[in-house]
Design a protein around this motif. Structure first.
Motif, short mmCIF file in Angstrom:
data_model
loop_
_atom_site.label_atom_id
_atom_site.label_comp_id
_atom_site.label_asym_id
_atom_site.label_seq_id
_atom_site.Cartn_x
_atom_site.Cartn_y
_atom_site.Cartn_z
N ASN A 197 -23.92 13.97 -19.49
CA ASN A 197 -23.38 14.07 -20.85
C ASN A 197 -22.40 12.93 -21.11
OD1 ASN A 197 -22.74 14.95 -23.39
ND2 ASN A 197 -21.87 16.90 -22.76
N LYS A 198 -21.58 12.62 -20.13
CA LYS A 198 -20.61 11.54 -20.28
C LYS A 198 -21.31 10.19 -20.43
CE LYS A 198 -17.88 10.68 -16.76
NZ LYS A 198 -16.74 10.76 -15.80
N GLN A 199 -22.39 9.97 -19.68
CA GLN A 199 -23.12 8.72 -19.78
C GLN A 199 -23.82 8.58 -21.13
OE1 GLN A 199 -22.75 6.31 -17.48
NE2 GLN A 199 -21.31 7.79 -16.62
N LEU A 200 -24.39 9.68 -21.63
CA LEU A 200 -25.03 9.66 -22.95
C LEU A 200 -24.01 9.34 -24.03
CD1 LEU A 200 -27.41 12.76 -22.71
CD2 LEU A 200 -28.08 10.35 -22.74
N THR A 201 -22.81 9.91 -23.91
CA THR A 201 -21.76 9.64 -24.88
C THR A 201 -21.33 8.18 -24.82
OG1 THR A 201 -20.98 11.93 -24.67
CG2 THR A 201 -19.48 10.36 -25.68
N THR A 202 -21.22 7.63 -23.62
CA THR A 202 -20.86 6.22 -23.45
C THR A 202 -21.89 5.31 -24.11
OG1 THR A 202 -19.69 6.68 -21.38
CG2 THR A 202 -20.41 4.41 -21.76
N LEU A 203 -23.15 5.68 -24.01
CA LEU A 203 -24.23 4.89 -24.63
C LEU A 203 -24.29 5.07 -26.14
CD1 LEU A 203 -27.05 5.46 -21.98
CD2 LEU A 203 -25.71 3.38 -22.34
N GLY A 204 -23.47 6.00 -26.69
CA GLY A 204 -23.46 6.23 -28.12
C GLY A 204 -24.66 7.01 -28.63
N ILE A 205 -25.28 7.80 -27.76
CA ILE A 205 -26.46 8.59 -28.14
C ILE A 205 -26.01 9.90 -28.78
CG2 ILE A 205 -28.48 9.82 -27.27
CD1 ILE A 205 -28.72 7.69 -25.12
N ASP A 206 -26.49 10.15 -29.97
CA ASP A 206 -26.17 11.37 -30.70
C ASP A 206 -27.17 12.45 -30.29
OD1 ASP A 206 -25.61 13.39 -32.44
OD2 ASP A 206 -26.02 12.26 -34.26
N PRO A 207 -26.75 13.49 -29.56
CA PRO A 207 -27.71 14.49 -29.06
C PRO A 207 -28.33 15.32 -30.16
CG PRO A 207 -25.46 15.19 -28.62
CD PRO A 207 -25.38 13.78 -29.11
N TRP A 208 -27.71 15.37 -31.35
CA TRP A 208 -28.25 16.21 -32.41
C TRP A 208 -29.39 15.53 -33.17
CZ3 TRP A 208 -22.89 16.00 -31.54
CH2 TRP A 208 -22.36 17.17 -31.02
N ARG A 209 -29.63 14.29 -32.90
CA ARG A 209 -30.71 13.58 -33.60
C ARG A 209 -32.02 13.61 -32.82
NH1 ARG A 209 -27.99 8.24 -36.47
NH2 ARG A 209 -26.35 9.35 -37.59
N TYR A 210 -32.02 14.31 -31.70
CA TYR A 210 -33.23 14.36 -30.87
C TYR A 210 -33.71 15.81 -30.77
CZ TYR A 210 -32.00 9.60 -29.62
OH TYR A 210 -31.70 8.27 -29.67
N PRO A 211 -34.70 16.20 -31.56
CA PRO A 211 -35.21 17.58 -31.53
C PRO A 211 -35.77 17.97 -30.17
CG PRO A 211 -36.02 16.40 -33.47
CD PRO A 211 -35.40 15.38 -32.57
N SER A 212 -36.11 16.96 -29.35
CA SER A 212 -36.67 17.28 -28.04
C SER A 212 -35.65 17.94 -27.12
CB SER A 212 -37.22 16.00 -27.38
OG SER A 212 -36.20 15.02 -27.28
N ILE A 213 -34.35 17.75 -27.43
CA ILE A 213 -33.32 18.43 -26.65
C ILE A 213 -33.21 19.86 -27.15
CG2 ILE A 213 -30.88 18.43 -25.98
CD1 ILE A 213 -30.79 15.45 -26.48
N VAL A 214 -33.44 20.82 -26.30
CA VAL A 214 -33.47 22.22 -26.72
C VAL A 214 -32.10 22.62 -27.24
CG1 VAL A 214 -35.31 22.82 -25.14
CG2 VAL A 214 -32.95 22.98 -24.36
N TYR A 215 -32.11 23.62 -28.12
CA TYR A 215 -30.88 24.03 -28.81
C TYR A 215 -29.81 24.47 -27.82
CZ TYR A 215 -27.73 26.92 -31.58
OH TYR A 215 -26.62 27.47 -32.15
N GLY A 216 -30.19 25.25 -26.82
CA GLY A 216 -29.20 25.75 -25.85
C GLY A 216 -28.50 24.62 -25.12
N LEU A 217 -29.26 23.58 -24.74
CA LEU A 217 -28.67 22.44 -24.05
C LEU A 217 -27.74 21.67 -24.98
CD1 LEU A 217 -28.45 20.69 -21.56
CD2 LEU A 217 -30.52 19.47 -22.28
N ARG A 218 -28.13 21.56 -26.25
CA ARG A 218 -27.25 20.87 -27.21
C ARG A 218 -25.94 21.61 -27.38
NH1 ARG A 218 -31.08 19.68 -32.28
NH2 ARG A 218 -32.03 21.58 -31.52
N CYS A 219 -25.98 22.94 -27.37
CA CYS A 219 -24.75 23.73 -27.47
C CYS A 219 -23.85 23.51 -26.26
CB CYS A 219 -25.10 25.22 -27.61
SG CYS A 219 -25.88 25.67 -29.18
N ILE A 220 -24.45 23.44 -25.09
CA ILE A 220 -23.67 23.19 -23.87
C ILE A 220 -23.05 21.80 -23.93
CG2 ILE A 220 -23.81 22.87 -21.37
CD1 ILE A 220 -25.98 25.01 -21.32
N MET A 221 -23.83 20.81 -24.39
CA MET A 221 -23.31 19.45 -24.51
C MET A 221 -22.17 19.39 -25.51
SD MET A 221 -26.90 17.30 -24.44
CE MET A 221 -26.10 15.72 -24.60
N ALA A 222 -22.30 20.15 -26.60
CA ALA A 222 -21.23 20.18 -27.61
C ALA A 222 -19.96 20.79 -27.02
CB ALA A 222 -21.69 20.98 -28.83
#
Length: 350
Positions: free
Chosen positions: A208-233
Motif C-alpha cells: 500500500n505504501k509503495q502504491l501511494t508513493t507511485l501516486g496510484i489512486d486505488p479507487w480508479r481501478y475496479p479490478s481491486i475488490v471493494y473489501g481490499l480498497r476499504c482496507i487500503m483506505a
C-alpha cells in the motif's frame, strides 16, 4: 419510487420525508424507502441522543451508488468517524457534513472523483487526509468554524480548487506571526499498536505504501475488490506523503513538518500551509519552492494592482472630462439664456 429525494430526521424516532410527502411514524418501514435509488439524501438531527438511529441508517446511506448530493446536518457523527466510508458514492458531486462534531475525515474521501463542492464547517477538524488530492474536480471547500492551525499543503495539488472558506479557525493571523514561528518542526514517530487492520511491518501495508508513493489512486481501478480498497483506505490513515518527492512514510517513521505562507484561495490574504517532508533536504526544497511561487504570485499581484490603478485613473479622468463638458454646456446654456433675456428687454423698451 419515482421521487429521488429523501430527508431523514433523527429524534427520539426516525421521521422520513420523501420528496414533499411525509411518511407517518406508524407507517414508516426503513426498507420501503429504497435508498439505493435516491440521488439526494438529507440527514438532520432533531433532539436527544440519536446515535443509535443514525448508526442503523448510515450504512444504507453510504451504499447509495446513485447519490449526487449528501447533506448531514446536526447529527452526532463522532462515534462513526472510522466507519464513515465514501468508497461507494462514485457519483457524488456535493457533500455537506456540518455541525456533527466530526474530528477527522476518512481517507476514502479520495474516492469521490466527481465531487465539486464540500462543506465541512462547524466541526472539530484540524487536518485533512492526503487522499483528498484524488478529488480532482473539487472547486469549493468550506472548513469554517473548525480548529485548523494551517491549511494542508495537499490542497495545492487540486488544480480546479479556487475557493477555500476558512474563517474562524486557528490559523496564523499574519506575516509577523509567521516570521516569529517555527518553519521546520520535526515529526516525531508515535507507537502504533499492531492489530488486525494495521501492521507497519506487514507485506500488505508495504505494498500500500509503495502504491501511494507511485501516486496510484486505488479507487480508479475496479479490478481491486471493494473489501481490499476499504482496507487500503483504513491504512492511509497511518501514511504521510512527502509534498516534494511523493515518498509515502508511515506514522511510525520520522519526518519534518514545513510551515509556509502563500497567497492562495482568498483575496488579499496570505494563508499558512503545512507540508510534510520525508527528510530535511525535502523540507528545504519545499520551502524554497514555495518562496519562488510566492515571489511569482507577488509579481502577478503587483501587475494586477497596477492594471486596476490604471483602470481606476482612466475612469476618473473620463468622469472628470464628462463633468467638465457638462459644466461647459451649463455655462453656455446660461450665457445663451442671458442673451435672450437681454434681447427681450431691448425689444420691450423699443
Amino acid at each position: 419510487m419515482d421521487d429521488k429525494t429523501v430527508t431523514l430526521r433523527f429524534g427520539r424516532k426516525l421521521i422520513a420525508e420523501v420528496g414533499r410527502q411525509a411518511v407517518k411514524d406508524e407507517e414508516f418501514e426503513f426498507p420501503d424507502l429504497q435508498l439505493e435509488t435516491m440521488t439526494r439524501v438529507t440527514m438532520e438531527g432533531l433532539d436527544g441522543d440519536n446515535s443509535a438511529l443514525i448508526g442503523s441508517v448510515l450504512p444504507s446511506v453510504l451504499g447509495c451508488r446513485h447519490l449526487v448530493q449528501l447533506d448531514i446536518v446536526d447529527c452526532n457523527m463522532s462515534p462513526f468517524t472510522a466507519t464513515l466510508q465514501f468508497s461507494e458514492l462514485w457519483q457524488l458531486q456535493k457533500l455537506t457534513i456540518t455541525q456533527t462534531g466530526l474530528t477527522s475525515l476518512h481517507p476514502s474521501i479520495g474516492s469521490l472523483s466527481k465531487l465539486q463542492g464540500m462543506d465541512l464547517s462547524h466541526n472539530a477538524l484540524s487536518c485533512l487526509p492526503h487522499t483528498i488530492q484524488y478529488c480532482s474536480n473539487l472547486e469549493v471547500l468550506d472548513i469554517r468554524h473548525n480548529v485548523f492551525p494551517s491549511l494542508p499543503g495537499v490542497l495545492l495539488r487540486l488544480s480546479k480548487l479556487h475557493t477555500v472558506k476558512r474563517s474562524e479557525n486557528r490559523l496564523m493571523t499574519g506575516i509577523a506571526q509567521y516570521q516569529s514561528g517555527t518553519k521546520f518542526q520535526p515529526f516525531d514517530s508515535k507507537a502504533t499498536p499492531v492489530n488486525g487492520k494495521f501492521n507497519p511491518n506487514s507485506l500488505q501495508f508495504f505494498c500500500n505504501k509503495q502504491l501511494t508513493t507511485l501516486g496510484i489512486d486505488p479507487w480508479r481501478y475496479p479490478s481491486i475488490v471493494y473489501g481490499l480498497r476499504c482496507i487500503m483506505a483504513d491504512q492511509q490513515t497511518h501514511l504521510h506523503v512527502c509534498d516534494y518527492c511523493g515518498i509515502a512514510r508511515s506514522d511510525t517513521e520520522h519526518g519534518v513538518w514545513v510551515t509556509t505562507l502563500m497567497y492562495r484561495f482568498v483575496e488579499n490574504t496570505y494563508v499558512p500551509f503545512r507540508h510534510y517532508a520525508c527528510s530535511a533536504q525535502c523540507a528545504q526544497k519545499i520551502y524554497d519552492k514555495v518562496q519562488e511561487l510566492s515571489k511569482k504570485s507577488e509579481h502577478e499581484m503587483d501587475k494586477q494592482y497596477i492594471m486596476e490603478c490604471t483602470a481606476a485613473a482612466t475612469a476618473a479622468a473620463s468622469e472628470m472630462t464628462e463633468d467638465s463638458s457638462e459644466i461647459n454646456r451649463t455655462k453656455k446654456s446660461r450665457t445663451n439664456h442671458g442673451k435672450r433675456r437681454r434681447r427681450m428687454r431691448i425689444c420691450a423698451i423699443m
